[in-house]
Design a protein around this motif. Structure first.
Motif, short mmCIF file in Angstrom:
data_model
loop_
_atom_site.label_atom_id
_atom_site.label_comp_id
_atom_site.label_asym_id
_atom_site.label_seq_id
_atom_site.Cartn_x
_atom_site.Cartn_y
_atom_site.Cartn_z
N LEU A 137 0.80 -1.22 0.00
CA LEU A 137 0.00 0.00 0.00
C LEU A 137 0.83 1.28 0.00
CD1 LEU A 137 -2.67 -1.06 2.64
CD2 LEU A 137 -2.77 -1.30 0.16
N LEU A 138 1.99 1.26 0.63
CA LEU A 138 2.78 2.48 0.79
C LEU A 138 4.12 2.38 0.09
CD1 LEU A 138 2.11 3.02 4.61
CD2 LEU A 138 0.82 3.92 2.68
N ASN A 139 4.21 1.48 -0.88
CA ASN A 139 5.49 1.21 -1.52
C ASN A 139 5.71 2.02 -2.78
OD1 ASN A 139 7.98 -0.14 -1.63
ND2 ASN A 139 7.18 -1.61 -3.11
N GLY A 140 4.72 2.83 -3.18
CA GLY A 140 4.90 3.67 -4.35
C GLY A 140 4.89 2.89 -5.65
N TYR A 141 5.51 3.47 -6.65
CA TYR A 141 5.47 2.90 -8.01
C TYR A 141 6.59 1.88 -8.21
CZ TYR A 141 4.71 2.63 -12.95
OH TYR A 141 4.42 2.16 -14.19
N GLN A 142 6.28 0.82 -8.91
CA GLN A 142 7.27 -0.22 -9.22
C GLN A 142 7.36 -0.39 -10.74
OE1 GLN A 142 9.20 -1.92 -6.95
NE2 GLN A 142 8.34 -0.50 -5.47
N HIS A 143 8.58 -0.36 -11.26
CA HIS A 143 8.77 -0.62 -12.70
C HIS A 143 8.75 -2.11 -12.97
CE1 HIS A 143 9.63 3.45 -13.93
NE2 HIS A 143 10.50 3.59 -12.96
N ASN A 144 8.18 -2.50 -14.06
CA ASN A 144 8.17 -3.90 -14.46
C ASN A 144 8.01 -3.94 -15.97
OD1 ASN A 144 7.93 -6.60 -14.82
ND2 ASN A 144 5.91 -6.79 -13.93
N PHE A 145 9.05 -4.35 -16.67
CA PHE A 145 9.06 -4.26 -18.13
C PHE A 145 8.94 -5.64 -18.77
CE2 PHE A 145 10.90 -0.29 -16.86
CZ PHE A 145 10.38 0.61 -17.77
N THR A 146 7.99 -6.43 -18.32
CA THR A 146 7.87 -7.79 -18.86
C THR A 146 6.50 -8.03 -19.49
OG1 THR A 146 7.10 -8.61 -16.72
CG2 THR A 146 9.48 -8.71 -17.15
N VAL A 147 5.80 -6.96 -19.84
CA VAL A 147 4.43 -7.12 -20.32
C VAL A 147 4.34 -7.22 -21.84
CG1 VAL A 147 2.15 -6.08 -20.40
CG2 VAL A 147 3.48 -6.01 -18.30
N GLU A 148 4.96 -6.29 -22.54
CA GLU A 148 4.75 -6.23 -24.00
C GLU A 148 6.04 -5.85 -24.70
OE1 GLU A 148 2.42 -3.38 -27.22
OE2 GLU A 148 1.89 -3.29 -25.09
N HIS A 149 6.32 -6.53 -25.80
CA HIS A 149 7.46 -6.18 -26.64
C HIS A 149 6.91 -5.78 -28.01
CE1 HIS A 149 9.80 -8.03 -23.55
NE2 HIS A 149 9.34 -9.23 -23.80
#
Length: 502
Positions: A137-149
């Protein structure tokens, strides 16, 4: 009517009326026993269609009530954690006030600073561990680049084989472009430019590529088959961008802050802005359905080779595509990098991009949406963004360069803590207002569901008093038809008696 023996029409008519009465009694019995006026489509086709839609809405609204209550539970979890953080901040400010006075020595301030830094670490731990149903809840934004190529593209003679992740028939100055995008609109674009080294021998014309989870793309040129052959090399440039909603923005505000977000300076909506470590860039776009604000923080570089860059990042906002792009700005002295240095530092540039995307923070964390309506309309759901509240994001603790080691740093810490408390209070105010909004939503949905239930009842349920009157009427008619049928069945006997007397 004449007296006949072949057809007893009086009996036939009486039997028809009796059957009609029995059918009415059967229907009334079915309605009284089930409590439903509309049991099948034959009873009321239009009413049945309306009733089934209402029943679906009533069930959906019931789940919507549970969703809204779950949302309140989630918000209360976050607010409880923020309450603990509130106590931590108050104690930290008390320590900063203590260390800022001139009656203590720096060696004594070191002791005070130990507790101060431990409290900052605990603040971060609370932010990282505040979870509701596995959702941080309080961890802010997380990058994750494994969705679409996105499908790779190439210019020149280069040919891209997306199936086999290969590039073939590469000539000098050919380029290949790759994009790795995540579900929240962040994308890393890789542009690889190819060239050959050496003279004579065989000319290699193949390379393979691999998408990485950090958003970059690894280009591996074909090695020299034989010593003395030419070598295929690639120079790769990486850029990170954030894609906004596709609808046209009615206005865009482009601002920069050099004091941790306390004051903002307006910038034009076009062109390039280069920030230094710690500076913030804020882009606010107004859309027909609302406002989107993103704040990007330029991190300090952690790569020793880029220490001279001081974390400089160039930001570009494209109003046509609603995209914010940002890349590292290499300095490495004057003149700028030569092509040989670019080849030499291509791997380093990739590593630096990974550092940048891990350190760039946004104050717009992923929206937690609450759905409670019976339709998928814009009024049937809304959400909340809970900003990250770690010590570093609040500008506190050793990671943010904040300490109580000297009287001056302690006084600066007082300012930092005042700003942190205001930011934390803003988060709690947003959470509290959303909780109150959810409570109001629950009241509204409860009334809406109750009214829908009443409407469905008026269409579907039987009026017992009215149906009993109809049941008794049909029963009386059935008894009367039975009596008449008995009389009608006696008429042929009269005809037989008349014949027997002739």
């Amino acid at each position: 009517m004449s007296l006949a023996i072949n057809h007893n029409m009086l009996a036939i008519n009486s039997r028809y009326s009796l059957n009609q009465s029995y059918s009415g009694i059967e229907k009334s019995t079915e309605r009284l026993s089930s409590g439903l006026r509309v049991g099948t489509a034959a009873d009321d086709a239009a009413g049945l269609a309306i009733r089934e839609i209402m029943r679906a809405d009533i069930k959906t609204l019931g789940q919507g009530l549970r969703n809204a209550n779950d949302g309140i539970s989630m918000i209360q979890t976050a607010d409880g954690a923020l309450g603990v953080i509130d106590a931590q901040l108050i104690r930290m400010k008390e320590l900063a006030e203590q260390a800022s006075t001139g009656t203590y020595t720096d060696s004594q301030r070191k002791l005070i600073n130990q507790e101060y830094q431990k409290l900052a670490l605990e603040l971060t731990r609370i932010a990282e561990s505040s979870v509701f149903n596995t959702k941080q809840l309080l961890n802010g934004y997380q990058h994750n680049f494994t969705v679409e190529h996105a499908a790779p593209t190439a210019t020149g003679t280069a040919t891209v084989d997306a199936t086999n992740k290969a590039i073939s028939t590469i000539g000098a100055t050919d380029t290949a472009t790759f994009t790795n995008r995540n579900e929240d609109g962040f994308a890393v674009t890789t542009t690889a430019t190819f060239s050959h080294k050496g003279v004579g021998g065989a000319v290699p014309t193949n390379a393979t590529y691999t998408y990485n989870t950090d958003g970059t793309t690894s280009i591996t040129p074909e090695p020299q088959p034989v010593a003395g052959d030419q070598e295929l090399v690639s120079s790769e440039v990486y850029s990170l961008s954030k894609q906004y909603e596709p609808s046209d923005a009615t206005s865009v505000r482009y601002e920069i802050s050099s004091d941790g977000g306390k004051t903002w300076k307006d910038l034009p909506t076009a062109g390039t802005v280069t920030t230094n470590a710690g500076e913030q860039l804020r882009v606010t776009a107004d859309y027909p359905k609302g406002e989107i604000t993103e704040t990007f923080v330029d991190p300090s570089s952690t790569d020793p080779a880029l220490a001279g860059d001081d974390g400089k990042i160039a930001f570009v906002y494209d109003a046509g595509t609603h995209t914010v792009s940002y890349t590292t700005v290499p300095v490495h002295g004057t003149p700028p990098l030569t092509e040989a240095q670019v080849d030499e530092n291509s791997a380093q540039a990739k590593a630096d991009l990974s550092t940048v995307q891990n350190n760039i923070k946004t104050d717009s964390a992923a929206t937690i949406k609450f759905t409670f309506g019976a339709r998928n309309e814009s009024t049937d759901h809304y959400g909340i963004k809970i900003d990250k509240v770690s010590a570093k994001s609040l500008g506190l603790g050793i990671e943010a360069g904040d300490s109580l080691l000297t009287q001056e740093s302690a006084r600066n810490a007082l300012d930092n803590l005042s700003a942190a408390i205001i930011k934390k209070d803003a988060i709690r105010a947003r959470i509290g207002s959303t909780q109150n909004r959810l409570a109001a939503t629950i009241d509204n949905i409860s009334i809406q569901r109750e009214n829908a239930q009443a409407s469905e009842s008026r269409i579907s349920d039987v009026d017992v008093a009215e149906e009993m009157v109809e049941f008794n009427r049909k029963q009386l008619m059935a008894n009367a038809a039975m009596s008449i049928l008995v009389q009608a069945n006696s008429l042929p006997e009269t005809a037989r008696q008349l014949l027997s007397q002739s």
